[in-house]
Design an enzyme around this catalytic site. Structure first.
Site, PDB file in Angstrom:
ATOM      1  CG  ASP A 198     -55.517  33.060 -31.885  1.00  0.00           C
ATOM      2  OD1 ASP A 198     -55.475  34.264 -31.563  1.00  0.00           O
ATOM      3  OD2 ASP A 198     -54.894  32.170 -31.276  1.00  0.00           O
ATOM      4  CG  ASN A 231     -45.022  42.982 -32.347  1.00  0.00           C
ATOM      5  OD1 ASN A 231     -45.001  43.284 -33.531  1.00  0.00           O
ATOM      6  ND2 ASN A 231     -44.785  41.749 -31.908  1.00  0.00           N
ATOM      7  CG  HIS A 283     -51.881  33.908 -33.867  1.00  0.00           C
ATOM      8  ND1 HIS A 283     -51.978  33.599 -32.527  1.00  0.00           N
ATOM      9  CD2 HIS A 283     -51.641  32.747 -34.516  1.00  0.00           C
ATOM     10  CE1 HIS A 283     -51.824  32.296 -32.371  1.00  0.00           C
ATOM     11  NE2 HIS A 283     -51.612  31.754 -33.554  1.00  0.00           N
ATOM     12  NE  ARG A 322     -55.856  36.933 -18.333  1.00  0.00           N
ATOM     13  CZ  ARG A 322     -56.245  35.890 -17.598  1.00  0.00           C
ATOM     14  NH1 ARG A 322     -55.468  34.853 -17.469  1.00  0.00           N
ATOM     15  NH2 ARG A 322     -57.416  35.903 -17.001  1.00  0.00           N
ATOM     16  CB  THR A 369     -64.507  37.347 -33.571  1.00  0.00           C
ATOM     17  OG1 THR A 369     -63.731  36.171 -33.813  1.00  0.00           O
ATOM     18  CG2 THR A 369     -64.501  38.234 -34.802  1.00  0.00           C
ATOM     19  CG  ASN A 401     -54.169  38.983 -31.541  1.00  0.00           C
ATOM     20  OD1 ASN A 401     -53.312  39.466 -30.785  1.00  0.00           O
ATOM     21  ND2 ASN A 401     -54.264  37.678 -31.746  1.00  0.00           N
TER      22      ASN A 401
END
Ligand code: GAR
Length: 184
Positions: free
Chosen positions: A142, A13, A106, A88, A138, A104
């Protein structure tokens, strides 16, 4: 527009984000990894991007570790912090300090399958669809607000490996597009 990319592993990515810098008008000003052996480091070298490496194994205290990350970020003052396979969990003070600026990606259709082993879990549940989700980070794992989600049908012949490939192919398209849409 300056972004910082965090990664822990293969970094495909990251490579796709780097490849789309000119097209989408953002700049990867630096990278960060917790893994000195991350394969993605090769892309930082190839593209001439500085990567800060801090091995989490050298720290017992997560907040101390994340304090170093916070100092690294404060020096750069990026517009967006992009987690791309960063494996992490970040502590609440770090996340709060950069609220609304950390995203993020996922490998599941959240809220399904937060955490690990998402492909195996989708297969075990005999799901018909699988995919990837881009969301704000947050302090709940996830679970931040979803920015974009894309799915595809799971075929009877699919395996964990084929799902990893299909999800990553999707991610390589949607992550650069989403970054671009957020910084405009
Ligand atoms: C990606 O599929 C990403 O969605 C996932 O790790 C992979 C990293 O691949 N992220 C997570 O599981 C975060 N919880 P890459 O290193 O080749 O980009």
């Amino acid at each position: 527009m300056k972004i910082v990319v965090f990664f822990s592993g293969t970094g495909t990515n990251l490579k796709s984000i780097l490849d789309h810098q000119n097209k989408y008008g953002y700049e990867v000003c630096a990278c960060f990894t917790n893994n000195p052996k991350a394969e993605g480091l090769i892309f930082c070298q190839e593209y001439g991007v500085n990567c800060k490496i801090i091995d989490h194994k050298d720290f017992d205290d997560r907040e101390e570790y994340d304090g170093l990350i916070n100092s690294f970020l404060e020096n750069l003052n990026p517009d967006l912090i992009v987690l791309a396979g960063y494996m992490r969990i970040m502590s609440k003070p770090l996340i709060d300090n950069w609220e609304g600026q950390i995203i993020n990606i996922h490998p599941s259709l959240l809220p399904k399958y937060p955490g690990l082993c998402t492909h195996q879990r989708a297969l075990k549940a005999k799901d018909n669809v699988h995919g990837s989700t881009i969301h704000y980070v947050t302090s709940e794992l996830d679970a931040g607000p979803i920015i974009r989600q894309e799915s595809f049908n799971i075929e009877p012949s699919d395996t964990k490996e084929s799902l990893i490939d299909k999800v990553k192919n999707l991610e390589h398209k949607i992550y650069p597009e989403t970054i671009s849409s957020l910084i405009k």
